[in-house]
Design an enzyme around this catalytic site. Structure first.
Site, mmCIF file in Angstrom:
data_model
loop_
_atom_site.group_PDB
_atom_site.id
_atom_site.type_symbol
_atom_site.label_atom_id
_atom_site.label_comp_id
_atom_site.label_asym_id
_atom_site.label_seq_id
_atom_site.Cartn_x
_atom_site.Cartn_y
_atom_site.Cartn_z
ATOM 1 N N SER A 264 0.797 -1.233 0.000
ATOM 2 C CA SER A 264 0.000 0.000 0.000
ATOM 3 C C SER A 264 0.829 1.283 0.000
ATOM 4 C CB SER A 264 -0.920 0.025 1.217
ATOM 5 O OG SER A 264 -2.025 -0.789 0.979
ATOM 6 N N VAL B 123 1.272 -3.893 3.804
ATOM 7 C CA VAL B 123 1.261 -5.201 4.469
ATOM 8 C C VAL B 123 2.523 -6.031 4.215
ATOM 9 C CG1 VAL B 123 -1.237 -5.508 4.768
ATOM 10 C CG2 VAL B 123 -0.157 -6.226 2.626
ATOM 11 N N LYS C 285 0.430 3.502 -2.851
ATOM 12 C CA LYS C 285 -0.740 4.402 -2.946
ATOM 13 C C LYS C 285 -0.312 5.878 -2.902
ATOM 14 C CE LYS C 285 -4.162 1.065 -1.130
ATOM 15 N NZ LYS C 285 -3.648 -0.264 -0.924
ATOM 16 N N TYR D 75 -2.885 -1.992 -10.435
ATOM 17 C CA TYR D 75 -2.868 -1.881 -8.965
ATOM 18 C C TYR D 75 -2.009 -2.993 -8.347
ATOM 19 C CZ TYR D 75 -4.553 -2.245 -4.157
ATOM 20 O OH TYR D 75 -4.613 -2.340 -2.788
ATOM 21 N N TYR E 102 -4.361 3.675 7.913
ATOM 22 C CA TYR E 102 -5.731 3.122 7.933
ATOM 23 C C TYR E 102 -6.470 3.481 9.219
ATOM 24 C CZ TYR E 102 -2.917 0.224 4.830
ATOM 25 O OH TYR E 102 -2.032 -0.209 3.908
#
Ligand code: GLN
Length: 321
Positions: free
Chosen positions: A73, A267, A76, A197, A249
């Protein structure tokens, strides 16, 4: 005299980093390596490394800082940067919101019930939406080049095993993409979007590369070593703000209070942090907490922040530049 002061500061910085490293390492056994992407199970739970990089060229590190792992992530931040660069602020945020979701990173709930647009670009739904904006405009190779520039690391490549593993098992992300399509908001073909992605999540970085990324974000988007500007500073400000509020998050609030700097986790066990005007920090620790954030990474960053007064809200005078 000045030389002595510089030496004392460098020693103190090294000591602080070492203390943070020791604390971080002691936490690894309390976390769990991600297993929902089968290939990630191969990571060693006890691995841990932390790297700090300053714009004067100081690089300090302890532990496993050259181990390659997938950025997950953390990509992102790069895809958000690419969207802002390509489409600008107004268009980008007409396709995704900028609010913390308070839900887990791969949650689908609010997307179906509370809003047609994903809450922010740092959770899976928001990143998939942002990638759909990019999918018809930029190639994977262009995004890879951008990631290398932002991390100041030309060694970044696709981890094919992780990419294939996630492409085979990423049904939850597939569900998110098709839900976005069913609402008429996804901007490109779902399979094309997901492929890009998954590839971005599978880029192999190191804790050192994540310190580089943090340093660029802390330095208003300029590479301090070449002077090259990678991005309009107004967009860097936007990215840092969204990292601060959403980058960890449903742990973003607690991280904001305890560490107090913009950060983004993945992760794979990585975290990147940019401490405005001061330094970039990268960590690698694949043992995760229940929210999917590196458990050792958070413990080490909390310690480092307390020692060096890194929080953007810190009242104490800066100890080290
Ligand atoms: N590739 C991962 C996923 O989509 C990224 C999630 C993460 O790093 N939190 O599930």
């Amino acid at each position: 005299m000045t030389q002595n002061r510089e030496r004392n500061e460098a020693d103190a910085l090294r000591q602080a980093l070492y203390a943070a490293y020791v604390i971080g390492r002691s936490w690894t056994e309390r976390g769990k390596v991600a297993d929902y992407i089968p290939e990630l199970k191969k990571a060693h739970r006890d691995d841990f490394g932390i790297c700090l990089m300053k714009k004067d060229g100081t690089v300090l590190s302890y532990g496993d800082v050259d181990t390659r792992f997938s950025m997950q992530s953390i990509s992102k931040t790069v895809t958000l940067a690419a969207a802002l660069d390509k489409f600008g602020f107004v268009k980008t945020f007409s396709h995704v919101k900028m609010e913390p979701s308070g839900d887990s990173f791969n949650s689908i709930i609010k997307l179906d019930t509370a809003s047609n647009l994903p809450y922010n670009p740092m959770i899976n739904a928001g990143a998939i939406q942002v990638v759909s904006l990019l999918a018809n405009e930029l190639t994977f190779e262009e995004l890879l080049a951008m990631t290398r520039a932002f991390c100041m690391d030309d060694g970044i490549t696709l981890n094919r095993a992780v990419y294939e593993s996630e492409a085979q098992t990423g049904d939850r992300n597939r569900a998110i993409a098709y839900l976005l399509k069913s609402k008429g908001v996804l901007q490109a073909d779902p399979e094309k979007t997901l492929d890009l992605y998954f590839r971005m999540c599978s880029l192999n970085v190191t804790a050192r590369s994540l310190a580089g990324l943090g340093l660029i974000l802390a330095n208003d988007g300029r590479n301090p070593f070449t002077g090259r500007r990678l991005m309009d500073p107004r967009y860097i400000r936007t990215i840092n703000s969204i990292m601060f509020t959403c980058g960890m998050y449903d742990g973003s609030g607690e991280f904001g209070v305890k560490v107090g700097v913009p950060a983004k986790s993945g992760v794979g066990g990585g975290i990147t942090c940019g401490v405005k005007g001061r330094m970039g920090i990268g960590v690698y620790g694949p043992a995760l907490d229940e929210r999917g954030n590196s458990i050792a990474g958070i413990a080490a960053l909390e310690s480092l922040s307390a020692q060096l007064h890194l929080s953007v809200f810190d009242y104490a005078e800066e100890l080290f530049g």
